[in-house]
Design a protein around this motif. Structure first.
Motif, short mmCIF file in Angstrom:
data_model
loop_
_atom_site.label_atom_id
_atom_site.label_comp_id
_atom_site.label_asym_id
_atom_site.label_seq_id
_atom_site.Cartn_x
_atom_site.Cartn_y
_atom_site.Cartn_z
N ASN A 1 0.61 25.06 2.65
CA ASN A 1 -0.55 24.55 1.91
C ASN A 1 -1.25 23.52 2.76
OD1 ASN A 1 1.08 22.26 1.66
ND2 ASN A 1 0.33 21.81 -0.39
N PRO A 2 -2.55 23.37 2.60
CA PRO A 2 -3.27 22.38 3.41
C PRO A 2 -2.89 20.97 3.01
CG PRO A 2 -4.69 23.30 1.71
CD PRO A 2 -3.42 24.09 1.67
N GLN A 3 -3.08 20.05 3.93
CA GLN A 3 -2.76 18.66 3.64
C GLN A 3 -3.73 18.10 2.60
OE1 GLN A 3 -1.43 15.73 6.66
NE2 GLN A 3 -3.37 14.74 6.29
N GLN A 4 -3.18 17.37 1.65
CA GLN A 4 -3.99 16.68 0.67
C GLN A 4 -3.88 15.18 0.92
OE1 GLN A 4 -2.68 17.69 -3.25
NE2 GLN A 4 -2.84 19.90 -2.94
N ILE A 5 -4.90 14.45 0.51
CA ILE A 5 -4.88 13.00 0.59
C ILE A 5 -4.88 12.45 -0.83
CG2 ILE A 5 -6.04 10.91 1.34
CD1 ILE A 5 -4.93 12.46 3.65
N ARG A 6 -3.84 11.70 -1.15
CA ARG A 6 -3.80 11.02 -2.45
C ARG A 6 -4.26 9.58 -2.23
NH1 ARG A 6 1.85 11.05 -4.60
NH2 ARG A 6 1.36 13.20 -5.16
N VAL A 7 -5.15 9.12 -3.07
CA VAL A 7 -5.66 7.76 -2.95
C VAL A 7 -5.20 6.95 -4.16
CG1 VAL A 7 -7.89 8.41 -4.01
CG2 VAL A 7 -7.72 6.32 -2.64
N TYR A 8 -4.74 5.73 -3.89
CA TYR A 8 -4.29 4.80 -4.92
C TYR A 8 -5.28 3.64 -4.99
CZ TYR A 8 0.33 7.05 -5.11
OH TYR A 8 1.36 7.95 -5.28
N PHE A 9 -5.54 3.16 -6.22
CA PHE A 9 -6.46 2.04 -6.40
C PHE A 9 -6.19 1.40 -7.75
CE2 PHE A 9 -8.26 6.07 -7.63
CZ PHE A 9 -8.81 5.85 -8.88
N PRO A 10 -6.65 0.16 -7.97
CA PRO A 10 -6.36 -0.52 -9.23
C PRO A 10 -6.96 0.21 -10.44
CG PRO A 10 -7.11 -2.09 -7.59
CD PRO A 10 -7.35 -0.72 -7.02
N LYS A 11 -6.25 0.19 -11.54
CA LYS A 11 -6.75 0.83 -12.75
C LYS A 11 -8.05 0.19 -13.23
CE LYS A 11 -2.36 2.65 -14.41
NZ LYS A 11 -1.33 2.64 -15.46
N HIS B 1 7.52 11.26 -6.91
CA HIS B 1 6.69 11.02 -8.09
C HIS B 1 5.55 10.07 -7.71
CE1 HIS B 1 5.36 9.84 -12.07
NE2 HIS B 1 6.13 10.78 -12.58
N PRO B 2 4.30 10.40 -8.07
CA PRO B 2 3.16 9.56 -7.66
C PRO B 2 3.29 8.10 -8.09
CG PRO B 2 2.38 11.67 -8.51
CD PRO B 2 3.86 11.61 -8.77
N ASP B 3 3.84 7.85 -9.27
CA ASP B 3 3.96 6.47 -9.72
C ASP B 3 5.06 5.72 -8.98
OD1 ASP B 3 1.86 6.53 -11.49
OD2 ASP B 3 3.08 7.19 -13.18
N ALA B 4 6.09 6.43 -8.54
CA ALA B 4 7.13 5.79 -7.71
C ALA B 4 6.52 5.33 -6.39
CB ALA B 4 8.29 6.75 -7.48
N PHE B 5 5.68 6.18 -5.80
CA PHE B 5 4.96 5.79 -4.59
C PHE B 5 4.06 4.60 -4.87
CE2 PHE B 5 5.51 9.98 -2.29
CZ PHE B 5 6.04 9.41 -1.14
N GLY B 6 3.41 4.61 -6.05
CA GLY B 6 2.52 3.50 -6.40
C GLY B 6 3.24 2.18 -6.43
N TYR B 7 4.45 2.16 -6.98
CA TYR B 7 5.25 0.94 -7.01
C TYR B 7 5.59 0.50 -5.58
CZ TYR B 7 9.08 -2.28 -8.10
OH TYR B 7 9.89 -3.39 -8.18
#
Length: 408
Positions: free
Chosen positions: A391-401, A233-239
């Motif tokens: 599927n091709p690799q995707q890059i997810r980027v995290y940053f402050p809200k 889950h993206p938010d689990a990674f965020g934590y």
């Protein structure tokens, strides 16, 4: 002859109903400090920030893995004909102790310490000063080395290793059912009873009868859904990324000013070489307590990261970010007075890395078709299709809200 209790002891369990224990060595291991510590290690780390009921521990999971292993030994034809009593006892101990080396917040700790929990587990099991080692040698002097060998895939017995660490093992079967139950989701549920009923041993390998293939397909698809809906889950990674950023900042400050940032409680995180006694002092309560105390730290970055972790101020994220978009986010982060080194994080996402079943990189699940052993993909259109997914690799980027708000 392995010593047994006068009567079978049972522990209530929400997934398996009861955990049954009749070996003295297993009963004693439950009270070893190394194993009791697992009560204070959450099973799912950052997932707790998404699924609010995911508060279960590695302690309960390890008991569940033990129970499935015990049932396989007792119920699956051919297992006890292949394994002698010593090997069966070693399998049960390996199932119970397989996660002994998990650090605080489980897999999050590995990214901080750069030490795999499997290696730590074997160090703890074979540490002559440890209580686990003393209990195992008290039963049989060869037991610690055998348990470690099973976990390190060097026991010389394929069946033992299939039971504890394979693509259809006791570990995965328990954590899927337990994590689904504890998160309140239905993704990881599968028919454990049917799988146990159709498991067999052939040529020293654990395999599934052809009539059980549909149940294994259900198990694999359950794992697929749990990965994408829960574990990844993206938010689990965020934590988890906030925790990692906190420790990256803490490590730098500690190096520059040890007197102020050399917390005694956190020092075992940085031990080189690894010290098993000091490692056992670390658990989730220690880590979260120290992060909470850092909310009042003089360093503004460390204090801010501590607030974000404790108050669940998770970062925003975007999928399929281009290099140009990433650089733009980094620049806006700087302008918003956040250091990108601690507040901008990239997470590569590639489907092939998270497939719930593989045959090229791992030993396949084997299907018993009459007297032949076949890889699962030969018997399942569903699994064959899954293996062909690309599927091709995707890059997810995290940053402050706050950066997103400033740029909208």
């Amino acid at each position: 002859m392995m010593r047994r209790l006068n009567e079978t002891r049972v522990l209530r369990d929400p997934v398996h109903g009861y955990i049954h224990i009749d070996l003295q060595v297993v009963w004693k291991l439950l009270d070893a400090p190394e194993f009791q510590r697992l009560r204070r290690i959450h099973q799912l780390g950052g997932v707790m920030a998404v699924y609010h009921t995911a508060e279960h521990s590695r302690f309960s999971h390890c008991l569940g893995v033990y129970e499935i292993c015990r049932r396989i030994l007792n119920e699956v034809p051919g297992v006890t004909d292949t394994l002698d009593e010593f090997e069966q006892t070693a399998a049960l101990c390996a199932a119970l102790l397989h996660d002994l080396g998990h650090g605080p917040l489980s897999h999050s700790y590995e990214a901080i310490s750069h030490i795999h929990h499997e290696a730590v587990t074997c160090r703890l099991i074979t540490n002559p000063e440890g209580e686990v080692y003393k209990i195992l040698t008290g039963e049989n002097p060869k037991l610690p080395a055998m348990v470690a060998a099973i976990l390190e895939h060097r026991s010389g017995c394929a069946l033992l290793e299939d039971l504890i660490s394979s693509q259809l093992d006791c570990d995965r079967m328990d954590y899927l059912l337990r994590d689904a139950y504890e998160t309140g989701t239905s993704y990881g549920r599968f028919d454990l009873e049917r799988i146990l009923r159709t498991l067999r041993v052939k040529d020293g390998r654990l395999c599934i009868k052809k009539s059980g293939v549909h149940s294994v397909e259900d198990y694999i698809m359950g794992r697929y859904q749990m990965y994408w809906q829960v574990y990844l889950h993206p938010d689990a990674f965020g934590y988890d990324l906030l925790v990692q950023a906190f420790f990256a900042r803490y490590a730098r400050l500690r190096q520059e000013n040890f007197e102020e940032y050399g917390s005694k409680a956190l020092e075992p995180v940085f031990d080189q070489p690894f010290d098993p006694e000091r490692f056992l002092q670390l658990d989730d309560y220690v880590l979260i307590s120290e992060i909470g105390a850092a909310k009042s730290a003089k360093d503004p970055i460390l204090a801010d990261l501590a607030h974000r972790i404790c108050d669940r101020r998770l970062p925003r994220w975007e999928n399929e970010a281009s290099p140009e978009r990433i650089e733009a986010i980094r620049e806006k982060t700087r302008k918003a007075s956040f250091d990108p080194d601690y507040y901008v994080h990239l997470k590569p996402i590639r489907l092939e890395e998270f497939l719930p079943y593989q045959e090229e990189q791992s030993k396949p699940i084997l299907v018993l078709d009459q007297e032949r052993l076949l890889p699962l993909s030969d018997c399942s259109v569903v699994v064959r299709s899954l293996l062909e997914m690309k599927n091709p690799q995707q890059i997810r980027v995290y940053f402050p809200k706050e950066v997103h708000t400033a740029s909208s």
